[in-house]
Motif scaffolding. Structure first.
Motif, PDB file in Angstrom:
ATOM      1  N   GLY A   1     -26.978  10.442  19.457  1.00 40.58           N
ATOM      2  CA  GLY A   1     -27.941   9.768  20.081  1.00 40.58           C
ATOM      3  C   GLY A   1     -28.266  10.113  21.456  1.00 40.58           C
ATOM      4  O   GLY A   1     -28.401   9.503  22.476  1.00 40.58           O
TER       5      GLY A   1
ATOM      6  N   THR B   1     -21.892   4.886  14.191  1.00 44.48           N
ATOM      7  CA  THR B   1     -22.740   5.535  15.308  1.00 44.48           C
ATOM      8  C   THR B   1     -24.095   5.044  15.120  1.00 44.48           C
ATOM      9  O   THR B   1     -25.271   4.829  16.013  1.00 44.48           O
ATOM     10  CB  THR B   1     -22.740   6.937  15.436  1.00 44.48           C
ATOM     11  OG1 THR B   1     -22.851   7.650  14.095  1.00 44.48           O
ATOM     12  CG2 THR B   1     -21.202   7.472  15.920  1.00 44.48           C
TER      13      THR B   1
ATOM     14  N   ALA C   1     -21.603   9.319  19.566  1.00 42.95           N
ATOM     15  CA  ALA C   1     -22.848   8.527  19.882  1.00 42.95           C
ATOM     16  C   ALA C   1     -23.689   9.269  21.044  1.00 42.95           C
ATOM     17  O   ALA C   1     -24.922   9.310  20.800  1.00 42.95           O
ATOM     18  CB  ALA C   1     -22.501   7.148  20.088  1.00 42.95           C
TER      19      ALA C   1
ATOM     20  N   GLN D   1     -24.292   1.688  16.618  1.00 40.89           N
ATOM     21  CA  GLN D   1     -24.324   1.711  18.239  1.00 40.89           C
ATOM     22  C   GLN D   1     -25.614   2.208  18.606  1.00 40.89           C
ATOM     23  O   GLN D   1     -26.005   1.751  19.582  1.00 40.89           O
ATOM     24  CB  GLN D   1     -22.808   2.624  18.708  1.00 40.89           C
ATOM     25  CG  GLN D   1     -21.984   1.874  18.216  1.00 40.89           C
ATOM     26  CD  GLN D   1     -21.281   0.592  18.802  1.00 40.89           C
ATOM     27  OE1 GLN D   1     -21.618   0.252  19.709  1.00 40.89           O
ATOM     28  NE2 GLN D   1     -20.841  -0.281  17.863  1.00 40.89           N
ATOM     29  N   ILE D   2     -26.217   3.151  18.026  1.00 38.78           N
ATOM     30  CA  ILE D   2     -27.291   3.543  18.628  1.00 38.78           C
ATOM     31  C   ILE D   2     -28.492   2.464  18.215  1.00 38.78           C
ATOM     32  O   ILE D   2     -29.455   2.416  19.279  1.00 38.78           O
ATOM     33  CB  ILE D   2     -27.955   5.204  17.706  1.00 38.78           C
ATOM     34  CG1 ILE D   2     -27.028   6.188  18.198  1.00 38.78           C
ATOM     35  CG2 ILE D   2     -29.263   5.228  17.944  1.00 38.78           C
ATOM     36  CD1 ILE D   2     -26.910   7.298  17.317  1.00 38.78           C
TER      37      ILE D   2
END
Length: 723
Positions: free
Chosen positions: A606, A566, A602, A569-570
């Motif tokens: 995020g 994650t 996420a 991905q952030i």
């Protein structure tokens, strides 16, 4: 964060750059009209002399298996005629000398890899078919080496039928639903070890080795099946992380003495036995033994007469030893040892051992991976394999000598290949695609020389030229710790660099997986093209833990799934948001299964980066997933509770700020609907609003009938409203 954009393979799939004159990709094109479906060449099997191959043809008159001359491409004979036999079969397989074939009809899927059906044995010379067991549905019918018997599984027991007399011998009698399985894998082996059939004939046809699963102590999972006045319960054995697995054992049945001998698999019973191989000697069976934590794999030999065994080779790791990377075991003739693959040096490579397990040599090496061991040509002293040597995003066929010399690439075109090689290693059929080219199937000489194009999807290419579509642009950037990550984006065909576009990221992200490849996409890719036509940019990033980049990159997420993934991905969303043509206030993310786990997590962790997320069939706590997959990466919940809970979306519901759409099928035997229920309950307790949709009785694929159209229409509407 140091950001670097490496954009390549930027292209258009259109012949006319005046995109206003071309069609937009619609949902109907993708999900109702099958506009972008590609053709393939199905059911190809090489014949023993290498000069011919057979292929399955379907027509109005019924299925046929035809014999094709490699040199001319001409169909020289009809080997099996479904119309004349009166059998509408869907699969076929020949015995070793190609005098007989097994065909299956009325095939009924059970789980991902298991099925049962009505089997016939076809005498290819006489053109006759013998129905097995009066047409009762059976599993994994397999001809004996002598072609006079067929072994199969029915009602969790193993049987052999004598073809000349129809005499039936029941090898086991203790098989019982949800208690004992003989000769077939249980649910978790089938799902995570990619095996379903669990028996094998000895080379001389006098013995059968089989695996027995005692799942009496495995907890049952209960799914309700809807659609009747009173919903039905479907109960099956599913070992969740930390719970009891089936007790497995290996047995040998002697057809002459009619006696069964149990193999010695060691004193530890909480183990896995995921592979059995006859070595070529009539009484020697090789098998793999894996401990519960999957950080040690042992290769053993067992004597089929006595059951005695010995360890030949062992491999250990401080994290885990991935069976998928330490499989591909091939025994050589004349006691010349065996070929196998291993991640021993940090990348998956090919090794040659003698019969006692001693290393003769490492055949391939380098900071790239062998993804598939295609074949070992003992006469030519060559090995054919697929690897990522050209790029982690690509797959090419190579040949190398058994001594590790004379390596040569046989498919130099940039893209992704899979290969079906002839038994005599003179020819291969190549399935090729890249991000600009749909599937192309060719017949090639072993040298790589093209002989014939079997399918080039020219019709699809012509259709594509009438649509306004942009291609994938591949890029890379450095994540928070300086690790470079690969990604791609799909822009609108009329992209204007002076505009600001919303972004939808697509993620899977699980251990060893890979989404960012130079290959032609499927249905989801064309849905992404539809979204691009509606003014979105679709992007995808392969985070740490994914495949094709070596053991350390893949194992970096060990014992703490979700954390680094994650973060990456952030970081990917922040990188995209820094680009001048992207609206960083409108970035969403979606994924399915592990990707659904990632997208929901996420969005929560995020919450200052992602505005929306779609989670389809997500794992929401690894405590609910199966033993083999989960414990490989997290150990057991009893040993590593924090690894299970710290990055569960359920733990982070209080952080939710954006828009969440949660989707699940109630008949999901893999990632249970229970995952969605518990996340919903936690969101309610945290007073968080969200959207959800359940699909009654649909499994993990959430498909069938109008389902896909409904699902993607739902997701498209959510994206329009929330991004």
């Amino acid at each position: 964060m140091r950001i670097k954009l490496v954009s390549f393979l930027a292209f258009f799939l259109v012949c006319n750059f005046e995109t206003f004159a071309q069609q937009k990709v619609t949902l109907e094109d993708v999900f109702k009209n099958n506009t972008f479906s590609q053709k393939s060449v199905q059911g190809i099997n090489w014949m023993k002399d290498g000069q011919f191959y057979s292929k399955l043809q379907r027509g109005q008159a019924g299925p046929k298996v035809v014999k094709v001359n490699v040199a001319t491409g001409e169909e020289t004979a009809i080997l099996i005629d479904g119309e004349s036999l009166g059998v509408n079969f869907s699969t076929y397989s020949f015995n070793a000398d190609e005098s007989k074939a097994l065909i299956a009809s009325d095939v009924e899927s059970i789980y991902r890899r298991s099925s049962k059906g009505i089997y016939h044995v076809v005498d290819l010379e006489k053109g006759t078919a013998q129905k097995l067991l009066n047409g009762e549905k059976i599993m994994y019918a397999t001809l004996s080496p002598e072609n006079d018997k067929v072994a199969f599984v029915k009602d969790n027991n193993l049987f052999v039928i004598e073809l000349s007399s129809d005499q039936l011998t029941q090898i086991t009698d203790d098989g019982n639903w949800n208690h004992v399985i003989n000769g077939a894998a249980d649910w978790v082996y089938e799902e995570e070890f990619s095996m379903s059939k669990a028996f094998a004939w000895s080379p001389d046809g006098q013995k059968i080795a089989f695996i027995r699963f005692d799942e009496s102590e495995v907890p049952e999972f209960n799914m309700q099946l809807w659609g009747k006045l009173y919903p039905q319960d479907y109960k099956f054995k599913y070992p969740k992380a930390g719970e009891s697995n089936a007790k497995v054992s290996i047995h040998f049945y002697d057809l002459t003495s009619k006696k069964t001998v149990k193999a010695d698999t060691g004193t530890e019973t909480d183990i896995y036995l995921p592979r059995i191989y006859w070595t070529g000697e009539a009484n020697t069976l090789a098998f793999l033994r894996v401990n519960r934590l999957q950080n040690q794999i042992d290769l053993l030999y067992a004597d089929a007469q006595t059951g005695q065994s010995k360890v030949v080779l062992e491999e250990k790791s401080e994290t885990y030893v991935d069976l998928n990377y330490n499989d591909d075991l091939r025994f050589l003739e004349d006691n010349k040892g065996f070929i196998r693959t291993s991640e021993h040096d940090g990348f998956k490579h090919i090794y040659h051992h003698d019969n006692q397990g001693n290393l003769i040599r490492q055949i391939t090496s380098g900071r790239w991976e062998v993804t598939n061991l295609v074949g070992v040509d003992e006469k030519g002293k060559k090995i054919y394999y697929i690897s990522t040597e050209a790029s982690p995003l690509e797959r090419n066929l190579y040949v190398i000598s058994l001594d590790g010399k004379n390596k040569k690439i046989l498919t130099p075109e940039k893209g992704t290949y899979s290969v079906n090689m002839s038994k005599d290693f003179k020819y291969f059929i190549a399935n090729f695609s890249n991000s600009t080219t749909p599937l192309k199937v060719t017949l090639n000489e072993a040298s790589g020389k093209l002989l014939k194009v079997l399918e080039d999807n020219q019709e699809l290419k012509s259709k594509l030229s009438t649509f306004a579509m942009s291609g994938k642009e591949f890029f890379s950037f450095n994540t928070v710790d300086g690790t470079p990550l690969n990604g791609y984006m799909i822009k609108p065909a009329d992209f204007d660099p002076n505009k600001k576009y919303p972004v939808l990221m697509y993620v899977y992200g699980g251990p060893g997986s890979q989404n960012v490849t130079n290959a032609w996409g499927g249905t989801r890719d064309f849905w992404h093209h539809h979204l691009a036509a509606e003014g979105y940019i679709v992007a995808c990033v392969d985070n740490r833990g994914t495949g094709a980049r070596g053991r350390d990159f893949k194992h970096s997420t060990y014992a703490n799934l979700g954390k680094l993934e994650t973060e990456d991905q952030i970081a990917g969303a922040k990188y995209l948001g820094s680009l001048p043509f992207i609206d960083k206030s409108r970035i969403g993310i979606w994924g399915w299964s592990y990707g659904g786990y990632m997208s929901s997590l996420a969005l929560m962790k995020g919450n200052d980066v992602f505005k929306a997320a779609i989670a389809v069939a997500p794992v929401t706590t690894w405590r609910y997933y199966d033993t083999i997959y989960t414990e490989r990466y997290l150990q057991t919940p009893q040993q590593n509770a924090a690894g299970y809970d710290d990055n569960s979306p359920i733990t982070h519901v209080d952080k939710l700020k954006g828009n969440l759409l949660l989707i699940h099928g109630t008949g999901d035997d893999n990632v249970h609907y229970q995952n969605a229920v518990d996340l919903v309950d936690a969101l309610i307790k945290a007073d968080k609003q969200f959207e959800t949709m359940y699909y009654p009785n649909r499994n993990h694929g959430i498909s069938g009938g109008n389902t896909s159209w409904h699902l993607y229409s739902l997701m498209t509407d959510f994206i329009r409203r929330k991004l």
